[in-house]
Design a protein around this motif. Structure first.
Motif, mmCIF file in Angstrom:
data_model
loop_
_atom_site.group_PDB
_atom_site.id
_atom_site.type_symbol
_atom_site.label_atom_id
_atom_site.label_comp_id
_atom_site.label_asym_id
_atom_site.label_seq_id
_atom_site.Cartn_x
_atom_site.Cartn_y
_atom_site.Cartn_z
ATOM 1 N N ALA A 8 0.820 -1.211 0.000
ATOM 2 C CA ALA A 8 0.000 0.000 0.000
ATOM 3 C C ALA A 8 0.857 1.265 0.000
ATOM 4 O O ALA A 8 0.395 2.329 -0.407
ATOM 5 N N PHE A 9 2.098 1.154 0.453
ATOM 6 C CA PHE A 9 2.969 2.325 0.459
ATOM 7 C C PHE A 9 3.440 2.674 -0.948
ATOM 8 O O PHE A 9 3.876 3.793 -1.200
ATOM 9 N N ALA A 10 3.367 1.715 -1.847
ATOM 10 C CA ALA A 10 3.851 1.961 -3.202
ATOM 11 C C ALA A 10 2.721 2.233 -4.187
ATOM 12 O O ALA A 10 2.943 2.814 -5.237
ATOM 13 N N SER A 11 1.509 1.821 -3.855
ATOM 14 C CA SER A 11 0.399 1.964 -4.793
ATOM 15 C C SER A 11 -0.906 2.123 -4.026
ATOM 16 O O SER A 11 -1.156 1.389 -3.061
ATOM 17 N N ASP A 12 -1.731 3.087 -4.461
ATOM 18 C CA ASP A 12 -2.991 3.300 -3.755
ATOM 19 C C ASP A 12 -4.055 2.272 -4.127
ATOM 20 O O ASP A 12 -5.131 2.250 -3.530
ATOM 21 N N ASP A 13 -3.774 1.407 -5.109
ATOM 22 C CA ASP A 13 -4.719 0.345 -5.452
ATOM 23 C C ASP A 13 -4.110 -1.030 -5.195
ATOM 24 O O ASP A 13 -4.425 -2.010 -5.870
ATOM 25 N N ALA A 14 -3.236 -1.089 -4.194
ATOM 26 C CA ALA A 14 -2.579 -2.352 -3.870
ATOM 27 C C ALA A 14 -3.605 -3.382 -3.423
ATOM 28 O O ALA A 14 -4.506 -3.080 -2.643
ATOM 29 N N PRO A 15 -3.500 -4.604 -3.920
ATOM 30 C CA PRO A 15 -4.478 -5.631 -3.549
ATOM 31 C C PRO A 15 -4.291 -6.077 -2.106
ATOM 32 O O PRO A 15 -3.191 -5.987 -1.548
ATOM 33 N N ALA A 16 -5.374 -6.532 -1.500
ATOM 34 C CA ALA A 16 -5.296 -7.117 -0.163
ATOM 35 C C ALA A 16 -4.878 -8.574 -0.309
ATOM 36 O O ALA A 16 -5.519 -9.339 -1.029
ATOM 37 N N GLN A 17 -3.817 -8.962 0.350
ATOM 38 C CA GLN A 17 -3.314 -10.320 0.220
ATOM 39 C C GLN A 17 -3.919 -11.223 1.295
ATOM 40 O O GLN A 17 -4.123 -10.810 2.437
ATOM 41 N N ASP A 18 -4.194 -12.448 0.913
ATOM 42 C CA ASP A 18 -4.759 -13.435 1.833
ATOM 43 C C ASP A 18 -3.642 -13.973 2.724
ATOM 44 O O ASP A 18 -2.710 -14.619 2.234
ATOM 45 N N PRO A 19 -3.710 -13.738 4.043
ATOM 46 C CA PRO A 19 -2.635 -14.208 4.934
ATOM 47 C C PRO A 19 -2.452 -15.722 4.914
ATOM 48 O O PRO A 19 -1.364 -16.217 5.230
ATOM 49 N N ARG A 20 -3.498 -16.447 4.545
ATOM 50 C CA ARG A 20 -3.395 -17.909 4.519
ATOM 51 C C ARG A 20 -2.369 -18.388 3.503
ATOM 52 O O ARG A 20 -1.863 -19.513 3.599
ATOM 53 N N GLN A 21 -2.069 -17.537 2.517
ATOM 54 C CA GLN A 21 -1.121 -17.912 1.467
ATOM 55 C C GLN A 21 0.296 -17.400 1.745
ATOM 56 O O GLN A 21 1.170 -17.510 0.890
ATOM 57 N N ASP A 22 0.523 -16.828 2.926
ATOM 58 C CA ASP A 22 1.852 -16.305 3.250
ATOM 59 C C ASP A 22 2.881 -17.436 3.278
ATOM 60 O O ASP A 22 2.678 -18.454 3.962
ATOM 61 N N PRO A 23 4.014 -17.276 2.592
ATOM 62 C CA PRO A 23 5.081 -18.281 2.671
ATOM 63 C C PRO A 23 5.714 -18.275 4.063
ATOM 64 O O PRO A 23 5.819 -17.238 4.707
ATOM 65 N N TRP A 24 6.147 -19.451 4.485
ATOM 66 C CA TRP A 24 6.795 -19.566 5.800
ATOM 67 C C TRP A 24 7.876 -20.632 5.710
ATOM 68 O O TRP A 24 7.597 -21.795 5.516
ATOM 69 N N THR A 25 9.126 -20.206 5.837
ATOM 70 C CA THR A 25 10.258 -21.120 5.914
ATOM 71 C C THR A 25 10.690 -21.201 7.373
ATOM 72 O O THR A 25 11.186 -20.219 7.935
ATOM 73 N N LEU A 26 10.495 -22.351 7.992
ATOM 74 C CA LEU A 26 10.734 -22.485 9.427
ATOM 75 C C LEU A 26 12.206 -22.336 9.792
ATOM 76 O O LEU A 26 13.088 -22.915 9.148
ATOM 77 N N LYS A 27 12.455 -21.553 10.839
ATOM 78 C CA LYS A 27 13.785 -21.448 11.428
ATOM 79 C C LYS A 27 13.871 -22.285 12.701
ATOM 80 O O LYS A 27 14.945 -22.764 13.063
ATOM 81 N N THR A 28 12.736 -22.436 13.383
ATOM 82 C CA THR A 28 12.700 -23.234 14.610
ATOM 83 C C THR A 28 12.896 -24.707 14.259
ATOM 84 O O THR A 28 12.207 -25.239 13.390
ATOM 85 N N ALA A 29 13.831 -25.323 14.913
ATOM 86 C CA ALA A 29 14.136 -26.729 14.626
ATOM 87 C C ALA A 29 13.392 -27.641 15.593
ATOM 88 O O ALA A 29 13.391 -27.406 16.811
ATOM 89 N N ALA A 30 12.757 -28.664 15.062
ATOM 90 C CA ALA A 30 12.101 -29.670 15.895
ATOM 91 C C ALA A 30 13.163 -30.638 16.422
ATOM 92 O O ALA A 30 14.177 -30.863 15.749
ATOM 93 N N PRO A 31 12.943 -31.186 17.631
ATOM 94 C CA PRO A 31 11.785 -30.969 18.506
ATOM 95 C C PRO A 31 11.869 -29.629 19.238
ATOM 96 O O PRO A 31 12.955 -29.184 19.610
ATOM 97 N N ALA A 32 10.701 -29.017 19.419
ATOM 98 C CA ALA A 32 10.620 -27.735 20.117
ATOM 99 C C ALA A 32 9.180 -27.531 20.577
ATOM 100 O O ALA A 32 8.249 -28.088 19.996
ATOM 101 N N PRO A 33 8.974 -26.731 21.620
ATOM 102 C CA PRO A 33 7.607 -26.456 22.088
ATOM 103 C C PRO A 33 6.782 -25.788 20.988
ATOM 104 O O PRO A 33 7.305 -24.960 20.234
#
Length: 336
Positions: free
Chosen positions: A132-157
């Motif tokens: 939104a800082f770059a464009s006033d018509d920026a689309p709303a992104q679905d958080p469910r599709q956010d990429p996530w590369t885990l840093k926490t190593a299992a086993p962990a709480p």
């Protein structure tokens, strides 16, 4: 009619039926999960119900159900519909994953106003729409599709994974405070909507998700583990690298033209923040920040964000907002 003619008629009928089935199926598939709302002073409860039904989503809100809503959206994803609804009700929305050790405990999560239930914790780090800082018509992104590369190593709480995900993605997490089983193994990467169920399952727990719409000026339920970006209470140690990757992931998902603009804006902002790290004198830091805010490019980014929110409002709301701004200016000048 001879057998040959009958066969051709049957073949034509079957072909026509198959084409009709294909057309209907394609229409359903193409519009699956998309939301169309044309509301004119309709109760919020009715609008929310329609978004839930069309978007295949669960929405909870602390706003009165009889709040009148005027909004328009045509065949948009649920995130975009919620963004427009939030703009027209002066509220905020977010995605919350709720997890617990039993189904009974999971169902016990209820909201009273903006407070989480006793015995529950909420991890939430508001971040905003970088694009939104770059464009006033920026689309709303679905958080469910956010990429996530885990840093926490299992086993962990499991709460360690939730803490990381709350920073690495735009999702929030709610869970019983005393529920913190060990996750023996976890996937390395993926989208958050795929990883969370796997991680919770590995902890022998249960999870569900809701979209939370809360009154303006807040991001929903808050407790000691809820913080705005940059605010670090003792209970929540924020990893700047995770926040930076979170912003970059948002930018990477944009269309080409908007991605380039957003990348330039983000790189510029990151360079400024790094320059602040070398300024130890508080007065000098304040002066640098004030000078930064006067930069025309920074002011344009802020204007883009405000214009984007205004563009989703109804005409009457824009008029009311402008009048409120004028009234505040007159009051500040002692002319009200």
């Amino acid at each position: 009619m001879n057998n040959s003619s009958e066969s051709r008629v049957k073949a034509l009928a079957i072909t026509t039926l198959l084409l009709l089935v294909f057309a209907v199926s394609h229409h359903i598939w193409a519009n699956w999960g998309l939301v169309t709302i044309h509301a004119r002073q309709q109760p919020l409860a009715k609008v929310v119900s329609s978004i839930q039904r069309q978007g295949r989503a669960t929405i909870r809100t602390d706003l009165p159900g009889d709040t009148l809503v005027t909004m328009d959206c045509d065949k948009v994803p649920v995130a975009d519909a919620l963004e427009t609804l939030a703009a027209n009700t002066q509220s905020r929305w977010r995605l919350v994953y709720i997890a617990a050790g039993t189904r009974t405990a999971l169902k016990s999560f209820t909201l009273s106003g903006s407070q989480v239930p006793d015995g529950w914790k909420m991890l939430s780090i508001p971040f905003g729409n970088i694009a939104a800082f770059a464009s006033d018509d920026a689309p709303a992104q679905d958080p469910r599709q956010d990429p996530w590369t885990l840093k926490t190593a299992a086993p962990a709480p499991i709460q360690s994974f939730f803490l990381e995900a709350a920073q690495a993605t735009n999702a929030s997490f709610a869970f019983p405070a005393d529920w913190n089983p060990s996750v023996k193994s976890a996937p390395a990467s993926g989208i958050v909507d795929k990883l969370v169920p796997k991680i919770v399952s590995a902890a022998k727990g249960y999870e569900t998700q809701i979209f939370l719409l809360t009154k303006g000026g807040q991001r929903g339920p808050r407790n000691n583990d809820t913080a705005a970006a940059g605010d670090q209470p003792p209970a929540l140690q924020i990893d700047p690298d995770l926040l930076a990757q979170r912003a970059q992931n948002q930018i990477n998902r944009l269309p080409d033209a908007q991605r380039i603009e957003a990348q330039v804006a983000f790189d510029s902002e990151m360079a400024f923040r790094k320059s602040l790290a070398g300024i130890t004198d508080p007065a000098a830091r304040l002066a640098a920040m004030q000078q930064h805010m006067q930069d025309p490019a920074v002011q344009q980014m802020m204007a883009n964000r405000m214009d984007g929110a205004d563009g989703r409002m109804s005409h009457d709301q824009r008029v009311q907002r402008n009048q409120s701004y004028v009234n505040r200016k007159l009051a500040a000048m002692g002319k009200s």
